[in-house]
Each structure stands twice: as C-alpha cells, then as structure tokens.
Enzyme design. Sequence first.
Site, PDB file in Angstrom:
ATOM      1  N   PRO A  10     -19.778   2.143  24.029  1.00  0.00           N
ATOM      2  CA  PRO A  10     -19.029   2.086  22.774  1.00  0.00           C
ATOM      3  C   PRO A  10     -17.585   2.560  22.899  1.00  0.00           C
ATOM      4  O   PRO A  10     -17.296   3.537  23.589  1.00  0.00           O
ATOM      5  CB  PRO A  10     -19.805   3.021  21.849  1.00  0.00           C
ATOM      6  CG  PRO A  10     -21.183   3.040  22.395  1.00  0.00           C
ATOM      7  CD  PRO A  10     -21.015   2.902  23.884  1.00  0.00           C
ATOM      8  N   ASN A  11     -16.725   1.835  22.245  1.00  0.00           N
ATOM      9  CA  ASN A  11     -15.302   2.133  22.100  1.00  0.00           C
ATOM     10  C   ASN A  11     -14.470   1.895  23.347  1.00  0.00           C
ATOM     11  O   ASN A  11     -13.245   2.008  23.303  1.00  0.00           O
ATOM     12  CB  ASN A  11     -15.081   3.564  21.577  1.00  0.00           C
ATOM     13  CG  ASN A  11     -15.750   3.778  20.252  1.00  0.00           C
ATOM     14  OD1 ASN A  11     -15.583   2.987  19.327  1.00  0.00           O
ATOM     15  ND2 ASN A  11     -16.538   4.840  20.139  1.00  0.00           N
ATOM     16  N   ARG A  18      -6.718   3.463  22.363  1.00  0.00           N
ATOM     17  CA  ARG A  18      -7.393   4.652  21.849  1.00  0.00           C
ATOM     18  C   ARG A  18      -7.084   5.872  22.703  1.00  0.00           C
ATOM     19  O   ARG A  18      -7.353   5.884  23.904  1.00  0.00           O
ATOM     20  CB  ARG A  18      -8.904   4.400  21.843  1.00  0.00           C
ATOM     21  CG  ARG A  18      -9.732   5.569  21.413  1.00  0.00           C
ATOM     22  CD  ARG A  18     -11.225   5.204  21.410  1.00  0.00           C
ATOM     23  NE  ARG A  18     -12.020   6.390  21.239  1.00  0.00           N
ATOM     24  CZ  ARG A  18     -12.819   6.891  22.156  1.00  0.00           C
ATOM     25  NH1 ARG A  18     -12.957   6.287  23.307  1.00  0.00           N
ATOM     26  NH2 ARG A  18     -13.491   7.991  21.919  1.00  0.00           N
ATOM     27  N   TYR A  23      -7.275   8.858  27.810  1.00  0.00           N
ATOM     28  CA  TYR A  23      -7.847   7.754  28.568  1.00  0.00           C
ATOM     29  C   TYR A  23      -6.823   6.882  29.286  1.00  0.00           C
ATOM     30  O   TYR A  23      -7.201   5.949  29.980  1.00  0.00           O
ATOM     31  CB  TYR A  23      -8.694   6.866  27.647  1.00  0.00           C
ATOM     32  CG  TYR A  23      -9.825   7.618  26.993  1.00  0.00           C
ATOM     33  CD1 TYR A  23     -10.909   8.059  27.741  1.00  0.00           C
ATOM     34  CD2 TYR A  23      -9.805   7.909  25.632  1.00  0.00           C
ATOM     35  CE1 TYR A  23     -11.943   8.761  27.157  1.00  0.00           C
ATOM     36  CE2 TYR A  23     -10.845   8.609  25.034  1.00  0.00           C
ATOM     37  CZ  TYR A  23     -11.906   9.033  25.807  1.00  0.00           C
ATOM     38  OH  TYR A  23     -12.932   9.732  25.223  1.00  0.00           O
ATOM     39  N   ASN A  74     -20.528   3.508  32.510  1.00  0.00           N
ATOM     40  CA  ASN A  74     -19.638   4.312  31.679  1.00  0.00           C
ATOM     41  C   ASN A  74     -20.138   4.110  30.250  1.00  0.00           C
ATOM     42  O   ASN A  74     -19.754   3.167  29.575  1.00  0.00           O
ATOM     43  CB  ASN A  74     -18.182   3.882  31.813  1.00  0.00           C
ATOM     44  CG  ASN A  74     -17.252   4.782  31.014  1.00  0.00           C
ATOM     45  OD1 ASN A  74     -17.690   5.527  30.146  1.00  0.00           O
ATOM     46  ND2 ASN A  74     -15.968   4.697  31.302  1.00  0.00           N
ATOM     47  N   ALA A  77     -19.573   8.086  24.830  1.00  0.00           N
ATOM     48  CA  ALA A  77     -20.249   9.200  24.171  1.00  0.00           C
ATOM     49  C   ALA A  77     -21.766   9.109  24.267  1.00  0.00           C
ATOM     50  O   ALA A  77     -22.455  10.134  24.156  1.00  0.00           O
ATOM     51  CB  ALA A  77     -19.809   9.294  22.712  1.00  0.00           C
ATOM     52  N   HIS A  80     -23.904  11.479  26.410  1.00  0.00           N
ATOM     53  CA  HIS A  80     -24.257  12.823  25.969  1.00  0.00           C
ATOM     54  C   HIS A  80     -25.354  12.837  24.915  1.00  0.00           C
ATOM     55  O   HIS A  80     -25.808  13.911  24.519  1.00  0.00           O
ATOM     56  CB  HIS A  80     -23.009  13.525  25.426  1.00  0.00           C
ATOM     57  CG  HIS A  80     -21.813  13.310  26.288  1.00  0.00           C
ATOM     58  ND1 HIS A  80     -21.690  13.876  27.545  1.00  0.00           N
ATOM     59  CD2 HIS A  80     -20.709  12.550  26.115  1.00  0.00           C
ATOM     60  CE1 HIS A  80     -20.548  13.479  28.083  1.00  0.00           C
ATOM     61  NE2 HIS A  80     -19.941  12.675  27.245  1.00  0.00           N
ATOM     62  N   ASP A  87     -33.861   6.810  29.442  1.00  0.00           N
ATOM     63  CA  ASP A  87     -35.155   6.263  29.842  1.00  0.00           C
ATOM     64  C   ASP A  87     -35.015   4.898  30.508  1.00  0.00           C
ATOM     65  O   ASP A  87     -35.714   4.601  31.479  1.00  0.00           O
ATOM     66  CB  ASP A  87     -36.083   6.161  28.632  1.00  0.00           C
ATOM     67  CG  ASP A  87     -36.545   7.520  28.124  1.00  0.00           C
ATOM     68  OD1 ASP A  87     -36.330   8.537  28.821  1.00  0.00           O
ATOM     69  OD2 ASP A  87     -37.115   7.563  27.017  1.00  0.00           O
ATOM     70  N   GLU A  98     -22.890   7.292  37.336  1.00  0.00           N
ATOM     71  CA  GLU A  98     -22.343   7.539  36.004  1.00  0.00           C
ATOM     72  C   GLU A  98     -20.834   7.711  36.154  1.00  0.00           C
ATOM     73  O   GLU A  98     -20.371   8.388  37.075  1.00  0.00           O
ATOM     74  CB  GLU A  98     -22.972   8.803  35.414  1.00  0.00           C
ATOM     75  CG  GLU A  98     -22.500   9.119  34.020  1.00  0.00           C
ATOM     76  CD  GLU A  98     -23.174  10.343  33.429  1.00  0.00           C
ATOM     77  OE1 GLU A  98     -22.723  10.775  32.351  1.00  0.00           O
ATOM     78  OE2 GLU A  98     -24.129  10.885  34.038  1.00  0.00           O
ATOM     79  N   HIS A 100     -16.995   8.431  34.160  1.00  0.00           N
ATOM     80  CA  HIS A 100     -16.191   8.880  33.017  1.00  0.00           C
ATOM     81  C   HIS A 100     -14.719   8.836  33.421  1.00  0.00           C
ATOM     82  O   HIS A 100     -14.363   9.327  34.496  1.00  0.00           O
ATOM     83  CB  HIS A 100     -16.542  10.316  32.617  1.00  0.00           C
ATOM     84  CG  HIS A 100     -17.939  10.470  32.145  1.00  0.00           C
ATOM     85  ND1 HIS A 100     -18.301  10.241  30.842  1.00  0.00           N
ATOM     86  CD2 HIS A 100     -19.073  10.811  32.813  1.00  0.00           C
ATOM     87  CE1 HIS A 100     -19.599  10.450  30.723  1.00  0.00           C
ATOM     88  NE2 HIS A 100     -20.093  10.782  31.900  1.00  0.00           N
ATOM     89  N   SER A 102     -12.238  10.369  31.704  1.00  0.00           N
ATOM     90  CA  SER A 102     -11.770  11.742  31.543  1.00  0.00           C
ATOM     91  C   SER A 102     -12.781  12.688  32.188  1.00  0.00           C
ATOM     92  O   SER A 102     -13.820  12.258  32.682  1.00  0.00           O
ATOM     93  CB  SER A 102     -11.608  12.070  30.053  1.00  0.00           C
ATOM     94  OG  SER A 102     -12.865  12.082  29.410  1.00  0.00           O
ATOM     95  N   ARG A 107     -13.514  19.005  28.160  1.00  0.00           N
ATOM     96  CA  ARG A 107     -13.332  18.544  26.790  1.00  0.00           C
ATOM     97  C   ARG A 107     -14.242  19.301  25.821  1.00  0.00           C
ATOM     98  O   ARG A 107     -14.707  20.386  26.145  1.00  0.00           O
ATOM     99  CB  ARG A 107     -13.551  17.036  26.735  1.00  0.00           C
ATOM    100  CG  ARG A 107     -12.508  16.303  27.623  1.00  0.00           C
ATOM    101  CD  ARG A 107     -12.534  14.842  27.492  1.00  0.00           C
ATOM    102  NE  ARG A 107     -12.227  14.450  26.109  1.00  0.00           N
ATOM    103  CZ  ARG A 107     -12.524  13.273  25.599  1.00  0.00           C
ATOM    104  NH1 ARG A 107     -13.131  12.366  26.349  1.00  0.00           N
ATOM    105  NH2 ARG A 107     -12.214  12.974  24.361  1.00  0.00           N
ATOM    106  N   ARG A 111     -19.599  17.337  25.022  1.00  0.00           N
ATOM    107  CA  ARG A 111     -19.453  16.437  26.164  1.00  0.00           C
ATOM    108  C   ARG A 111     -19.838  17.095  27.493  1.00  0.00           C
ATOM    109  O   ARG A 111     -19.849  16.449  28.530  1.00  0.00           O
ATOM    110  CB  ARG A 111     -18.024  15.924  26.260  1.00  0.00           C
ATOM    111  CG  ARG A 111     -17.584  15.084  25.074  1.00  0.00           C
ATOM    112  CD  ARG A 111     -16.170  14.554  25.290  1.00  0.00           C
ATOM    113  NE  ARG A 111     -15.581  14.058  24.067  1.00  0.00           N
ATOM    114  CZ  ARG A 111     -15.703  12.811  23.609  1.00  0.00           C
ATOM    115  NH1 ARG A 111     -16.415  11.935  24.291  1.00  0.00           N
ATOM    116  NH2 ARG A 111     -15.117  12.451  22.485  1.00  0.00           N
TER     117      ARG A 111
END
Length: 146
Positions: A10-11, A18, A23, A74, A77, A80, A87, A98, A100, A102, A107, A111
């Site tokens: 998302p986002n 943003r 970012y 990635n 949010a 978290h 699962d 994984e 990220h 940032s 942060r 997070r």
Amino acid sequence: MSLVLLLSGPNLNLLGEREPAVYGTDTLADHVTRAQSAAERHGLELEHRQSNHEGDLIQAVHEARGRADALVVNAGALSHTSWSLHDAVAAFDGPVVELHISNPAAREPFRHTSVLAPVTSGMIAGFGGLGYELAVDAVAELLKGA
C-alpha cells in the site's frame, strides 16, 4: 531462468510524491527498473506487482507458490500489521527478502516490529532505492545456495 516476484504494498504507488524527505523522489517505476537491472545481471527474471489491498498481496504470494523461486516484499505498513501476509509468506517455499526504503527502527515505535521478519530470509532496510538492488542481489545469492 529463475523467477523473482517483487511485491509492493500500500501507498508505494505514491513514491516520488509521498514524503520525499523519508522515501526520496524516485518513483516506484524507478525502483522497479533498478531491481530489473539487478535481476538481469544475475540472469534472473523479475516480475512486479503492486497493490494497495492486503488481500491482493496475499493472493500474489499464493499464486507465486510453485511458480516463483524467490520473493522480494516491500509490504509498506503491512509489514508491521499483517498476520495474514505473514501466514502467506510462511507458506512460500523459497528465499524471501523483506525490503524497506527507510529504516523502520529509526521511525515511529509501531514500525520497529515486523510481523514478516520471522518468516523471511532477511531484511534490507534504510538504503533508499539502493535497497531494491541489494534485495535482488541477496535473493540471487540465496538461490545459488538452494
């Protein structure tokens, strides 16, 4: 040729617009291009999917089972908060990195914990767009050892 599925949560479609102080100004397309270049250097095929919907990301992981050899995730949010994505990733048989942009540990407190971390091979965090290249490099090395 091994297939790596790059998932963007998302986002991330808003990258470049943003919170550029957090970012950066590169777009998601810029990051995917960087990951694609790294994949090509390693002789890997890269497929990218982005969704703002948790269920779509879970479905993408399910569809990757038996088809993709590795995942780079990635999840934004959702890293978290999403036990459902946790699962799904746990059911994937292959390396999972994984990612990220940032550094979540630097942060907000929510997070600091990743629910994905226990079911991934490792995490790349805090390197901005370079992280996409590093994540592909990591899965390439992990696939060599598989």
